[in-house]
Design an enzyme around this catalytic site. Sequence first.
Site, PDB file in Angstrom:
ATOM      1  N   HIS A  73      11.650 -11.429   3.963  1.00  0.00           N
ATOM      2  CA  HIS A  73      12.257 -11.024   2.695  1.00  0.00           C
ATOM      3  C   HIS A  73      11.310 -11.342   1.535  1.00  0.00           C
ATOM      4  O   HIS A  73      11.097 -10.504   0.643  1.00  0.00           O
ATOM      5  CB  HIS A  73      13.599 -11.751   2.520  1.00  0.00           C
ATOM      6  CG  HIS A  73      14.282 -11.473   1.232  1.00  0.00           C
ATOM      7  ND1 HIS A  73      15.204 -10.457   1.076  1.00  0.00           N
ATOM      8  CD2 HIS A  73      14.194 -12.089   0.021  1.00  0.00           C
ATOM      9  CE1 HIS A  73      15.638 -10.459  -0.165  1.00  0.00           C
ATOM     10  NE2 HIS A  73      15.042 -11.442  -0.828  1.00  0.00           N
ATOM     11  N   GLU A  74      10.731 -12.534   1.545  1.00  0.00           N
ATOM     12  CA  GLU A  74       9.804 -12.916   0.466  1.00  0.00           C
ATOM     13  C   GLU A  74       8.532 -12.071   0.501  1.00  0.00           C
ATOM     14  O   GLU A  74       7.998 -11.704  -0.534  1.00  0.00           O
ATOM     15  CB  GLU A  74       9.478 -14.413   0.535  1.00  0.00           C
ATOM     16  CG  GLU A  74      10.681 -15.317   0.376  1.00  0.00           C
ATOM     17  CD  GLU A  74      11.546 -14.996  -0.837  1.00  0.00           C
ATOM     18  OE1 GLU A  74      11.007 -14.598  -1.881  1.00  0.00           O
ATOM     19  OE2 GLU A  74      12.781 -15.143  -0.730  1.00  0.00           O
ATOM     20  N   HIS A  77       9.088  -8.876  -1.299  1.00  0.00           N
ATOM     21  CA  HIS A  77       8.943  -9.003  -2.754  1.00  0.00           C
ATOM     22  C   HIS A  77       7.462  -8.920  -3.149  1.00  0.00           C
ATOM     23  O   HIS A  77       7.115  -8.282  -4.147  1.00  0.00           O
ATOM     24  CB  HIS A  77       9.534 -10.314  -3.250  1.00  0.00           C
ATOM     25  CG  HIS A  77      11.026 -10.338  -3.299  1.00  0.00           C
ATOM     26  ND1 HIS A  77      11.776  -9.405  -3.975  1.00  0.00           N
ATOM     27  CD2 HIS A  77      11.919 -11.205  -2.743  1.00  0.00           C
ATOM     28  CE1 HIS A  77      13.056  -9.684  -3.848  1.00  0.00           C
ATOM     29  NE2 HIS A  77      13.181 -10.769  -3.097  1.00  0.00           N
ATOM     30  N   GLU A 156      16.423  -6.630  -4.522  1.00  0.00           N
ATOM     31  CA  GLU A 156      16.878  -7.478  -3.415  1.00  0.00           C
ATOM     32  C   GLU A 156      17.278  -6.618  -2.219  1.00  0.00           C
ATOM     33  O   GLU A 156      16.961  -6.949  -1.076  1.00  0.00           O
ATOM     34  CB  GLU A 156      18.038  -8.379  -3.851  1.00  0.00           C
ATOM     35  CG  GLU A 156      17.630  -9.496  -4.789  1.00  0.00           C
ATOM     36  CD  GLU A 156      16.640 -10.467  -4.171  1.00  0.00           C
ATOM     37  OE1 GLU A 156      16.757 -10.798  -2.970  1.00  0.00           O
ATOM     38  OE2 GLU A 156      15.721 -10.898  -4.888  1.00  0.00           O
TER      39      GLU A 156
END
Length: 168
Positions: A73-74, A77, A156
Amino acid sequence: PDDADPLHRRLRNVVEEMAIASGITPPEIYVLDQEEGINAFAAGFSAEDAAVAVTRGTLETLTRDELQGVIAHEFSHILNGDMRLNIRLMGVLFGIMVLGVIGRLILRGSHHGRLVRSRDRGAPVVLLIGLGLAVLGYTGVFLARLIKASVSRQREYLADASAVQFTE
């Protein structure tokens, strides 16, 4: 790389796996040892200067698969440029907020008689300018925060979707 802590080694392995899966250089890795909660974040302006930080609670609580999902997930980003977008949105928000602060200072200064005297012909103009800036600034801050929140929510969702691709 030669850390004796098995949790740190597991984190490094997961970060390197996600770097390969996403096709970007592995970022710097930080562990917030004093934090018991489960949290992680990506920082930096671009993929070249990115860093990933996780809390001690994340390392101790999550399984390897869960940690992989969080790190993926990071990485999403980082890959999608969300950090740069957030920095730009904060800059715009700050600029709008400054207008409100200037307006408030003008109103406060005129109320205390510092900027204009009651006999001064320009007093109403200064008051109107101050009031206009204050209203414009604080209305702008409210609207900018709404926009930032909606953009953040969409980013997100995108990060979650990209993380699925990295961990397949």
